[in-house]
Design an enzyme around this catalytic site. Structure first.
Site, mmCIF file in Angstrom:
data_model
loop_
_atom_site.group_PDB
_atom_site.id
_atom_site.type_symbol
_atom_site.label_atom_id
_atom_site.label_comp_id
_atom_site.label_asym_id
_atom_site.label_seq_id
_atom_site.Cartn_x
_atom_site.Cartn_y
_atom_site.Cartn_z
ATOM 1 N N ARG A 17 24.571 31.366 -17.841
ATOM 2 C CA ARG A 17 23.470 32.304 -18.041
ATOM 3 C C ARG A 17 22.167 31.629 -17.637
ATOM 4 O O ARG A 17 21.960 30.446 -17.894
ATOM 5 C CB ARG A 17 23.402 32.745 -19.514
ATOM 6 C CG ARG A 17 24.664 33.461 -19.989
ATOM 7 C CD ARG A 17 24.591 33.754 -21.472
ATOM 8 N NE ARG A 17 23.463 34.641 -21.801
ATOM 9 C CZ ARG A 17 23.137 34.975 -23.055
ATOM 10 N NH1 ARG A 17 23.833 34.479 -24.073
ATOM 11 N NH2 ARG A 17 22.120 35.773 -23.288
ATOM 12 N N ASP A 44 24.672 4.285 -6.411
ATOM 13 C CA ASP A 44 23.294 4.627 -6.751
ATOM 14 C C ASP A 44 23.102 4.791 -8.256
ATOM 15 O O ASP A 44 22.028 4.494 -8.784
ATOM 16 C CB ASP A 44 22.876 5.901 -6.027
ATOM 17 C CG ASP A 44 22.670 5.672 -4.534
ATOM 18 O OD1 ASP A 44 22.474 4.517 -4.132
ATOM 19 O OD2 ASP A 44 22.715 6.660 -3.770
#
Length: 276
Positions: free
Chosen positions: A145, A60
């Site tokens: 984070r 793909d």
């Protein structure tokens, strides 16, 4: 068809021998061909507009690369799967002669798939523009984070997210990262796209589907690294308060299909291991 382009994958050993085999087969059918690597952007920009069809060998990812060039000049793609999943490919390596014969004979149909146009804006200046078939991902960098995102649609504020990333996916991309993040599966005929948060923390945690004329604006707020990644390619480093705008592209990607028009559900279940 007078001329067919064959794109091989430079890192898949079986790709170039198969490309040579297909080239010989097409020559026997009096069809001119050219070959190029699916990673050679300069040659693709030059050659793709000269083709009536692209035969793409790979997975793909190879088809996503080809779509950037084929969509501009509306050249259909016929994918032969040499990858792991192959949602977009029309044939397996042992099926291509039979299926490609049908395409050459006109016993096929063209499937149009929606693409997205994205741009990064910083201080009223456009830095980058992209066209994608699968998705645009805006998310954190090396540090684990979260990033804060403001989501606007057609200039109206919708919600704020605190998450690892936001995925904006087409129906084609709904079977990729979006699905892994819990997003809905959209059939390729739908003219919609979807926003999916990745690992949202104490914030809105649902996917939202938008209509094709919507303009998505994502404002990034962070004091560390964040990136925009178009169709899984190399990410672009973002800065605090950068805005990513995403709309429907002016161009669709076209695929040459020989399977029935309901193939998507059968193929999806097969790839997921649920077919009988």
């Amino acid at each position: 068809m007078n001329r067919i382009g064959i794109l091989h994958h430079p890192k898949v050993a079986a790709s170039q021998p198969l490309a040579a085999q297909i080239e010989q087969w097409l020559a026997a059918h009096q069809i001119a061909t050219w070959q190029a690597s699916s990673h050679d952007e300069q040659r693709l920009a030059e050659l793709v507009p000269t083709a009536d069809l692209l035969v793409v060998l790979g997975g793909d990812g190879s088809l996503l690369r080809a779509a950037r060039y084929s969509s501009v000049c509306r050249v259909p793609i016929f994918g032969i799967n040499l990858g792991r999943v192959g949602f977009l490919c029309e044939a397996q390596p042992d099926e291509w002669p039979e299926k490609l014969t049908k395409v050459l004979a006109g016993d096929s149909w063209v499937e149009n798939r929606l693409m997205l146009a994205a741009r990064i804006q910083r201080n009223d200046r456009i830095l980058h523009t992209f066209s994608v078939l699968n998705d645009v991902v805006v998310g954190r960098g090396r540090q684990a984070r979260v990033v804060r995102f403001q989501l606007h649609v057609d200039s109206d504020h919708v919600t704020d997210y605190t998450a690892d990333a936001l995925i904006v996916a087409t129906p084609t991309g709904s079977t990729a990262y979006s699905m892994a993040a819990g997003g809905p599966l959209l059939p390729p005929q739908l003219p919609n796209f979807v926003v999916v948060p990745v690992a949202p923390h104490l914030t809105f945690d649902r996917a939202i589907i938008f209509h094709e004329q919507a303009e998505i604006a994502i404002t990034v707020q962070m004091d560390h690294q964040a990136y925009l990644t178009p169709d899984g390619t190399d990410g672009i480093l973002l800065e605090n308060e950068d805005v990513v705008y995403i709309t429907k592209s002016e161009n669709d990607c076209q695929f040459a299909r020989v399977e029935s028009r309901g193939y998507f559900y059968r193929r999806l279940m097969g790839r997921l291991g649920y077919s009988r």
